[in-house]
Write a protein that holds these residues in place. Structure first.
Motif: not given
Ligand code: FE
Ligand code: HBI
Length: 296
Positions: A135-136, A140, A183
């Motif tokens: 996820h990171d 991101h 997000e």
């Molecule tokens: Fe996040």
């Protein structure tokens, strides 16, 4: 099998009861990743890369290539940091997982992005309730190469440190801003609406749902509207907010939020699925929008 991260406690937040880990900064234990860990990275990377063609914002795809991220192996934070530091002065640091909010904000305010060092297990490939390495890193990190978005993330961190000093209501308002931009944000491109939110790009189902399902609303970015809008953590979003540019995000964080928090304290929050008079509503297919002049 990767080493199990050390949980410290569970924190009741508006995301439910989430595990909060130690605040220690950890060197990425790259040599400790198992073949299964690298295979999980590869599976998730290849699946998302296919789905995101024509769905993710162009910067997202381009920046992944600039980092040289591939499905071949879990990227090394040191390799990514060489590219990132030069481009926008950001640095990835390894952490155990979710950090107490103030710790998280302080890192962002200093252009440090915390990345969970462990990756989910194969049986969690479709969903994991907390940010893992995939996820990171996949979600991101690519946009941190974009100067305007990099500025926004630091401004957000500075705002978070301030909001932490103001109180819980201010923090809830600010967390909604993170939720509906960083997000779960969409951006309008010439060729239609595209995804830039990390929570979406790292999720197979929501990458499709957010652009193609008739169910959710897609509304024009409006700072106070977002700060008033509640959200759910355990379902697809009922509303997505659409920015025109990353610079728009940065400009939105320019003013001092203190008077905005005071104004919001006088107003009710808005259920996640509502569309209000004055909302700018986007059509999922054409990407064109119109001002909603009546309550839907
Ligand atoms: Fe996040
Ligand atoms: N900690 N490591 C980590 N990663 C996050 O994304 C994160 C966090 N702590 C708090 C948090 N996000 C959210 O509450 C933000 O809205 C602040």
């Amino acid at each position: 099998m990767n080493a199990q991260p050390r949980r410290v406690e569970h924190l009741q937040t508006d995301k439910g009861s989430v595990p909060v880990y130690t605040t220690a900064v950890i060197e990425q234990p790259w040599s400790s990743y198992s073949r299964e860990d690298h295979a999980t990275w590869a599976d998730l990377f290849e699946r998302q890369q296919k789905i995101l063609v024509g769905r993710a914002a162009s910067e997202f795809i381009e920046n992944q290539q600039r980092f040289g991220m591939t499905p071949d192996a879990i990227p090394r934070f040191d390799d990514l940091n060489r590219v990132l530091k030069k481009a926008t002065g950001w640095e990835l640091i390894g952490v155990e997982g979710l950090l107490p909010e103030l710790t998280f904000f302080e890192h962002l305010a200093n252009r440090r992005f915390p990345v969970t060092w462990w990756i989910r297990r194969p049986d969690q490939i479709d969903y994991i309730s907390e940010p893992d390495l995939f996820h990171d890193l996949f979600g991101h990190v690519p946009l941190l190469l974009n100067p305007a978005f990099a500025d926004y993330m630091q401004a957000y961190g500075c705002g978070g440190v301030k909001a932490h000093g103001i109180g819980a209501d201010a923090l809830v308002n600010l967390t909604r801003l993170y939720w509906y931009t960083v997000e779960f944000g969409l951006i309008k491109q010439d060729d239609g609406l595209r995804i830039y939110g990390s929570g979406i790009v790292s999720s197979k189902g929501e990458s499709i749902h957010c652009l193609e399902s008739p169910a959710p609303n897609r509304l024009g970015f409006d700072l106070t509207r977002i700060m008033r809008t509640r959200y759910r953590i355990d379902t697809y979003q009922k509303t997505y907010f659409v920015i025109d540019s990353y610079r728009q995000l940065m400009d939105a964080t320019a003013p001092d939020f203190t008077p905005i928090y005071a104004q919001l304290a006088q107003q009710d929050s808005i259920p996640a699925g509502n569309v209000l008079q004055g909302d700018f509503v986007y059509n999922r297919g054409t990407g064109e929008g119109w001002l909603n002049d009546g309550d839907i």
